[in-house]
Design a protein around this motif. Structure first.
Motif, PDB file in Angstrom:
ATOM      1  N   ARG A   1      -4.754  11.011  -0.425  1.00 43.69           N
ATOM      2  CA  ARG A   1      -5.654  11.911  -0.402  1.00 43.69           C
ATOM      3  C   ARG A   1      -5.708  12.536  -1.614  1.00 43.69           C
ATOM      4  O   ARG A   1      -6.840  13.201  -2.096  1.00 43.69           O
ATOM      5  CB  ARG A   1      -4.992  12.991   0.872  1.00 43.69           C
TER       6      ARG A   1
ATOM      7  N   LEU B   1       3.228  10.526  13.627  1.00 46.12           N
ATOM      8  CA  LEU B   1       2.033  11.284  12.968  1.00 46.12           C
ATOM      9  C   LEU B   1       2.482  11.762  11.804  1.00 46.12           C
ATOM     10  O   LEU B   1       1.813  11.835  10.712  1.00 46.12           O
ATOM     11  CB  LEU B   1       1.680  12.228  13.875  1.00 46.12           C
ATOM     12  N   GLY B   2       3.764  12.512  11.674  1.00 43.74           N
ATOM     13  CA  GLY B   2       4.193  12.942  10.452  1.00 43.74           C
ATOM     14  C   GLY B   2       4.683  11.918   9.457  1.00 43.74           C
ATOM     15  O   GLY B   2       4.278  12.400   8.207  1.00 43.74           O
TER      16      GLY B   2
ATOM     17  N   ARG C   1     -10.187   6.588   8.845  1.00 44.37           N
ATOM     18  CA  ARG C   1      -9.374   6.747  10.090  1.00 44.37           C
ATOM     19  C   ARG C   1      -8.033   5.865   9.859  1.00 44.37           C
ATOM     20  O   ARG C   1      -8.368   4.545  10.113  1.00 44.37           O
ATOM     21  CB  ARG C   1     -10.043   6.654  11.397  1.00 44.37           C
TER      22      ARG C   1
ATOM     23  N   LEU D   1       0.184   8.903   3.575  1.00 44.93           N
ATOM     24  CA  LEU D   1      -1.179   9.090   3.038  1.00 44.93           C
ATOM     25  C   LEU D   1      -1.338  10.116   1.973  1.00 44.93           C
ATOM     26  O   LEU D   1      -2.459  10.291   1.619  1.00 44.93           O
ATOM     27  CB  LEU D   1      -2.202   9.010   4.225  1.00 44.93           C
ATOM     28  N   GLN D   2      -0.512  11.024   1.954  1.00 43.28           N
ATOM     29  CA  GLN D   2      -0.923  12.157   1.148  1.00 43.28           C
ATOM     30  C   GLN D   2      -1.241  11.762  -0.232  1.00 43.28           C
ATOM     31  O   GLN D   2      -2.065  12.379  -0.949  1.00 43.28           O
ATOM     32  CB  GLN D   2       0.624  13.054   1.246  1.00 43.28           C
TER      33      GLN D   2
ATOM     34  N   LEU E   1      -8.270  10.714   8.384  1.00 39.78           N
ATOM     35  CA  LEU E   1      -7.528  11.240   9.548  1.00 39.78           C
ATOM     36  C   LEU E   1      -6.579  10.166  10.256  1.00 39.78           C
ATOM     37  O   LEU E   1      -6.721   9.044   9.783  1.00 39.78           O
ATOM     38  CB  LEU E   1      -8.913  11.367  10.793  1.00 39.78           C
ATOM     39  N   GLU E   2      -5.514  10.608  10.902  1.00 41.28           N
ATOM     40  CA  GLU E   2      -4.482   9.681  11.203  1.00 41.28           C
ATOM     41  C   GLU E   2      -4.614   9.774  12.767  1.00 41.28           C
ATOM     42  O   GLU E   2      -4.767  10.655  13.373  1.00 41.28           O
ATOM     43  CB  GLU E   2      -3.237  10.240  10.788  1.00 41.28           C
TER      44      GLU E   2
ATOM     45  N   SER F   1       1.164  10.734   8.045  1.00 35.81           N
ATOM     46  CA  SER F   1       0.461  11.951   7.209  1.00 35.81           C
ATOM     47  C   SER F   1       1.066  11.770   5.868  1.00 35.81           C
ATOM     48  O   SER F   1       0.476  11.974   4.854  1.00 35.81           O
ATOM     49  CB  SER F   1       0.755  13.066   7.831  1.00 35.81           C
TER      50      SER F   1
END
Length: 294
Positions: free
Chosen positions: A227, A216-217, A185, A223-224, A236-237, A220
């Protein structure tokens, strides 16, 4: 040869908990575990041979106690030990140069008053070139999962600022989640800027929901790439309008591990942990990994 995971032991309950945690981590990383005891050395004290012999005896006893404990709780670990002369902070910083993970103990006081982190541990955390993990004396194996184990394992919580992401910190967190079979997280806390500090492009983001969606974007997107590198890790963000300290303390409740960063600087005032990391290592109940980064 891969460097060992190092744990400092002195016979205290918190150092034995640190040795337990380090042993499990050594098995995950397929590394040996090195238990280090630093016996007190005061440059102004003229200690003779009897005192030195007594110190070595106490060191041997502390190391043997820790070895027996980790062999009971983690029989698959390979253990070596070392005695070092103090001062303790300098000795542990030297040990940190021989590893990529150093584990120390911190004593729990209560959920309201936080945890006692001694000057030695604080000095090591603020200066070590490798990640340092602080473990409470009453810390259970909430982050433990080996092949064949079932059941839940505590999340790995990552404190992150997407405006200045640090690869070293993010990679440590993803790798910790992967090796534990845990969920990651990523938490970012933001606060609305004052009108004085707004730029021309910020006018449309004044409302809380819009600004939260933007952050949030952004998180994300940061972190892409991780991932893709760790496809087996559920990540999860969480973004929240709050102070970073409060958000991390809340997110780490029930977690298996909290990962935070420490910026390496050449400030004249000397190394420091920063206010958010300082709060985390004093008040978070789970183990805290402090990862240095440029």
């Amino acid at each position: 040869m891969l460097p060992p995971v190092i744990a400092a032991v002195d016979g205290s309950a918190e150092s034995l908990a640190a040795a337990d945690w380090a042993a499990r981590e050594a098995v995950r990383r397929e590394r040996p575990l090195r238990l280090v005891h630093v016996w007190n050395w005061h440059p102004r004290q003229d200690a003779g041979e009897p005192a030195t012999a007594a110190q070595r005896h106490l060191a041997r006893r502390a190391l043997r106690q820790a070895e027996e404990r980790v062999h009971r709780t983690c029989p698959g670990v390979r253990v070596e030990d070392e005695q070092m002369e103090g001062p303790a902070t300098a000795a542990l910083l030297k040990a940190a140069e021989q590893t990529d993970l150093l584990v120390l103990g911190s004593r729990g006081l209560s959920g309201f008053t936080g945890f006692l982190v001694g000057s030695v541990a604080l000095g090591v955390v603020a200066r070590a070139a490798c990640p340092v993990v602080l473990v409470r004396a009453d810390e259970g194996p909430a982050d433990e999962r080996f092949p064949g184990d079932t059941g839940d394992v505590g999340d790995v919580v990552l404190g992150i600022d997407p405006t200045g992401p640090c690869d070293e910190v993010i990679e440590f967190a993803f790798e910790a989640a992967r090796s534990r079979g845990a969920r990651l997280r990523a938490v970012y806390a933001w606060q609305p800027p004052s009108p004085i500090g707004l730029g021309a492009g910020d006018i449309g983001l004044l409302t809380g929901p819009e600004r939260a969606e933007e952050w949030l974007g952004f998180l994300s997107a940061v972190l892409q790439v991780w991932r893709e590198k760790y496809p087996g890790v559920e990540a999860l963000e969480t973004v929240t309008e709050d102070r970073a300290r409060s958000a991390l303390l809340r997110a780490a409740s029930g977690a298996g591990l909290l990962v935070v960063g420490r910026r390496v600087t050449d400030r004249p005032a000397g190394p420091r942990t920063g206010p958010v990391t300082h709060a985390a290592i004093h008040h978070v109940g789970c183990p805290v990994a402090v990862v240095p980064h440029d």
